[in-house]
Design a protein around this motif. Structure first.
Motif, PDB file in Angstrom:
ATOM      1  N   VAL A 173     -29.527 -27.238 -50.163  1.00 30.07           N
ATOM      2  CA  VAL A 173     -28.397 -27.780 -49.502  1.00 30.07           C
ATOM      3  C   VAL A 173     -29.049 -29.524 -49.310  1.00 30.07           C
ATOM      4  O   VAL A 173     -28.273 -30.137 -48.933  1.00 30.07           O
ATOM      5  CB  VAL A 173     -30.001 -28.362 -47.738  1.00 30.07           C
ATOM      6  N   SER A 174     -29.431 -30.261 -50.113  1.00 27.37           N
ATOM      7  CA  SER A 174     -29.609 -31.320 -50.576  1.00 27.37           C
ATOM      8  C   SER A 174     -28.460 -30.996 -51.726  1.00 27.37           C
ATOM      9  O   SER A 174     -27.607 -32.321 -51.599  1.00 27.37           O
ATOM     10  CB  SER A 174     -30.715 -31.372 -51.519  1.00 27.37           C
ATOM     11  N   GLU A 175     -27.664 -30.333 -52.466  1.00 27.30           N
ATOM     12  CA  GLU A 175     -26.460 -30.578 -52.801  1.00 27.30           C
ATOM     13  C   GLU A 175     -25.394 -30.303 -52.771  1.00 27.30           C
ATOM     14  O   GLU A 175     -24.218 -31.259 -52.633  1.00 27.30           O
ATOM     15  CB  GLU A 175     -26.813 -29.131 -54.034  1.00 27.30           C
ATOM     16  N   CYS A 176     -25.912 -29.865 -51.263  1.00 29.49           N
ATOM     17  CA  CYS A 176     -24.011 -29.833 -50.101  1.00 29.49           C
ATOM     18  C   CYS A 176     -24.662 -31.237 -49.916  1.00 29.49           C
ATOM     19  O   CYS A 176     -22.821 -31.881 -49.740  1.00 29.49           O
ATOM     20  CB  CYS A 176     -24.980 -29.049 -49.599  1.00 29.49           C
ATOM     21  N   ALA A 177     -25.810 -32.186 -49.796  1.00 32.37           N
ATOM     22  CA  ALA A 177     -25.215 -33.669 -48.619  1.00 32.37           C
ATOM     23  C   ALA A 177     -24.945 -34.709 -50.060  1.00 32.37           C
ATOM     24  O   ALA A 177     -23.779 -35.956 -49.986  1.00 32.37           O
ATOM     25  CB  ALA A 177     -26.790 -33.605 -48.618  1.00 32.37           C
ATOM     26  N   LYS A 178     -25.063 -33.810 -51.132  1.00 37.56           N
ATOM     27  CA  LYS A 178     -25.231 -35.304 -53.022  1.00 37.56           C
ATOM     28  C   LYS A 178     -23.442 -34.949 -52.500  1.00 37.56           C
ATOM     29  O   LYS A 178     -21.964 -35.738 -52.456  1.00 37.56           O
ATOM     30  CB  LYS A 178     -25.100 -34.287 -53.924  1.00 37.56           C
TER      31      LYS A 178
END
Length: 463
Positions: free
Chosen positions: A230-235
Motif C-alpha cells: 500500500v505504501s509502494e502504491c502511494a509512492k
C-alpha cells in the motif's frame, strides 16, 4: 509469480486495455528498462531485494542478457564478480580474453565466465569435446573428484594444444574451469527466471494499477506485506481506497487510477457473506441505507461479529451513518436483522403472508463521532494497517525537524557505527528481568511503511 502475471493480464483485459500475451512482449522496451534502472522493482520477480535494487541502479540493464547474468551472479560466490561485470559493461574496466576463440563465448558477459553452458562451450570449441564429453567435464568438476579432475585436466589441455593453442595459454584456460564449476550457474534456468522477471517488470511499467492490484490479491493474507505494498502504491501515485459496501468487490480491484480494497481482506468477514453481499448488489443495485442492506441480505454469517467488523473498517460509511452511531446501536441493529429474517420466513410460510417488517422500522440513536485515532486503530486491527491516514501524520513536521530517517532507509545502512534517528509509533512492548534482576524492554517501533525491533537495555531504560 505466474499467478500474479495471469491475474494482472486478466485485470488489464477486463479494464478494456487490450489482450496481452506475456510470451510475446517486446524484449527491448525502453519504459521497462528505465524503471529497472531506477531500482523500482517491488513485485518484480527475482529483482526485489535491496541488494538486487542496488546492483540494478549500478548496472543499468539495457537488454535481457543483462538480467539473465544478474540472476546467475546474485548468489554466494559469483556475487564477487558483479562489480567487475558492471565496470566492464560501462567501459570502466578493460575486457580481456586469454585467447581470441573465447571472445564469442564470453562476449555477452563482458569476458567473465558466468554460466555452466559457457564452460561446456569452451571445452567443445577449444578442445574438441563432444556435447556428452562436455557434460561429463561439468559433472566431474562440480563433484570435485580429484582423480576425475586430473584426468579431465590432461584431456582438455592436450585437446587445446592439438588445436594450435600454446601450452601455457591452454594451462591458463584450464584454471578457469574449477572456479567456473564452483560458481557457474545454469544459464537455461537463469533465462527462465529473467524472462518472468522481465514480464512482471513490463506489466508494472505499463499497467501499474492492474499489476499492484494483482500483487495485493496475491499477498492478501500477509498484513505486513500488504502494508508495504500500500505504501509502494502511494509512492507510485496510486491510492488504495478504503473498503466500501457499494464499491468493493470480493478482492482488490482497479478503480480508474486507484485500487479499491476488497471485502474479503477485512478480518472476521468470511467468504460466504462477502459473496452474498456482492451477488445481491450486482443483481439489484447498490445499498442505500443500512436497513435496506439488512432487508435484502439474509445470511447466517451476517452476524454481530461480521457487522461490527464491516462498521469499524469503514465499509458502511457510504450509507450515511457515522461509525460511532453504528457501533453504539449494534444491539438494536442485530435485533432488527433478526426480526426482518423472522417476518420474511413467516411470510413465505403462510398462505396469505404475514406482516413484513418495514425498512423504516430501524431507528438509530445518534452518537458523537469517535476520535480519528480510535478509528485508525480499528482500521489497523481489521485491515492490518492504517488506510485512511496514519497516526504519525500528526507528527510529520516534528520528524522532519529532527531529521528522522525512514526505518526502511536505516535498515540499509551497512556501517554499524553510524548514528541514525528514526521516529515512529511504539506498537508492542515486552518487559523482561535480567539475571541481575534489572528490567529491560523489547519493543516494536513502526513508521508509515516499516517496523523495527528495538532492544532497550537496563541503563537506557533507567534514563
Amino acid at each position: 509469480n505466474l499467478t500474479i502475471l495471469e491475474e494482472a493480464i486478466r485485470l488489464v483485459r477486463d479494464a478494456g486495455k487490450g489482450v496481452i500475451d506475456a510470451n510475446v512482449l517486446p524484449q527491448s522496451d525502453a519504459k521497462t528498462y528505465a524503471m529497472l534502472q531506477e531500482g523500482d522493482t517491488t513485485g518484480v520477480f527475482q529483482f526485489e531485494s535491496a541488494g538486487m535494487r542496488r546492483y540494478m541502479k549500478l548496472l543499468k540493464p539495457t537488454q535481457l542478457e543483462d538480467l539473465v547474468a544478474l540472476v546467475a551472479l546474485y548468489r554466494p560466490g559469483p556475487m564477487e564478480s558483479i562489480p567487475s561485470f558492471i565496470d566492464r559493461k560501462h567501459g570502466k574496466e578493460k575486457i580481456k580474453y586469454l585467447h581470441p576463440l573465447l571472445e564469442p563465448i564470453l562476449r555477452t558477459t563482458y569476458g567473465i565466465g558466468v554460466y555452466q553452458e559457457q564452460m561446456m562451450q569452451i571445452a567443445r570449441d577449444l578442445a574438441g569435446y563432444t556435447l556428452a564429453e562436455a557434460d561429463t567435464l561439468r559433472k566431474a568438476i562440480g563433484k570435485k573428484i580429484q582423480a576425475l579432475l586430473d584426468e579431465q585436466r590432461e584431456k582438455i589441455i592436450s585437446g587445446m594444444v592439438a588445436r594450435g593453442i600454446e601450452l601455457p595459454i591452454a594451462q591458463e584456460i584450464w584454471e578457469l574451469f574449477p572456479s567456473f564449476a564452483r560458481y557457474g550457474f545454469n544459464k537455461s534456468h537463469a533465462v527462465c527466471y529473467a524472462v518472468i522477471g522481465y514480464q512482471t517488470a513490463y506489466l508494472k511499467a505499463h499497467y501499474p494499477v492492474e499489476f499492484m492490484t494483482a500483487l495485493l490479491n496475491a499477498d492478501a493474507g500477509d498484513t505486513e506485506r500488504m502494508a508495504f505494498l500500500v505504501s509502494e502504491c502511494a509512492k507510485m501515485g496510486i491510492t488504495v481506497q478504503p473498503p466500501d459496501i457499494n464499491k468493493s468487490s470480493v478482492n482488490f480491484t482497479p478503480e480508474g487510477t486507484d485500487i479499491r480494497f476488497g471485502l474479503l481482506a477485512i478480518k472476521n468477514v468470511g467468504a460466504n457473506i462477502v459473496d452474498a453481499l456482492v451477488a445481491e448488489r450486482s443483481a439489484h443495485g447498490p445499498f442505500v441505507t443500512l436497513a435496506e442492506l439488512l432487508y435484502r441480505v439474509h445470511h447466517k454469517d451476517l452476524n454481530k461479529k461480521s457487522l461490527e467488523s464491516l462498521m469499524k473498517a469503514g465499509t458502511l460509511d457510504s450509507l450515511g451513518t457515522n461509525r460511532s452511531t453504528l457501533i453504539g446501536n449494534l444491539e438494536e441493529i442485530i435485533k432488527f436483522s433478526a426480526l426482518v429474517k423472522k417476518s420474511k420466513n413467516e411470510s413465505q410460510a403462510g398462505l396469505f403472508g404475514g406482516a413484513v417488517i418495514s425498512a423504516n422500522a430501524l431507528k438509530l440513536t445518534p452518537m458523537p463521532e469517535i476520535p480519528s485515532a480510535e478509528q485508525l486503530q480499528w482500521e489497523k486491527e481489521l485491515l492490518g494497517f492504517y488506510i485512511s491516514s496514519h497516526p504519525l501524520e500528526a507528527y510529520k513536521e516534528k520528524l522532519v525537524a529532527i531529521k528522522a530517517r525512514p526505518i526502511r532507509d536505516a535498515l540499509l545502512i551497512k556501517n554499524e557505527k553510524e548514528e541514525v534517528i528514526v521516529g515512529g509509533l511504539v506498537t508492542a512492548v515486552r518487559k523482561i528481568m535480567t539475571k541481575t534482576n534489572k528490567p529491560m524492554l523489547f519493543a516494536t517501533l513502526e513508521d508509515i511503511n516499516n517496523t523495527l525491533d528495538v532492544v532497550v537495555f537496563p541503563k537506557t531504560l533507567e534514563k
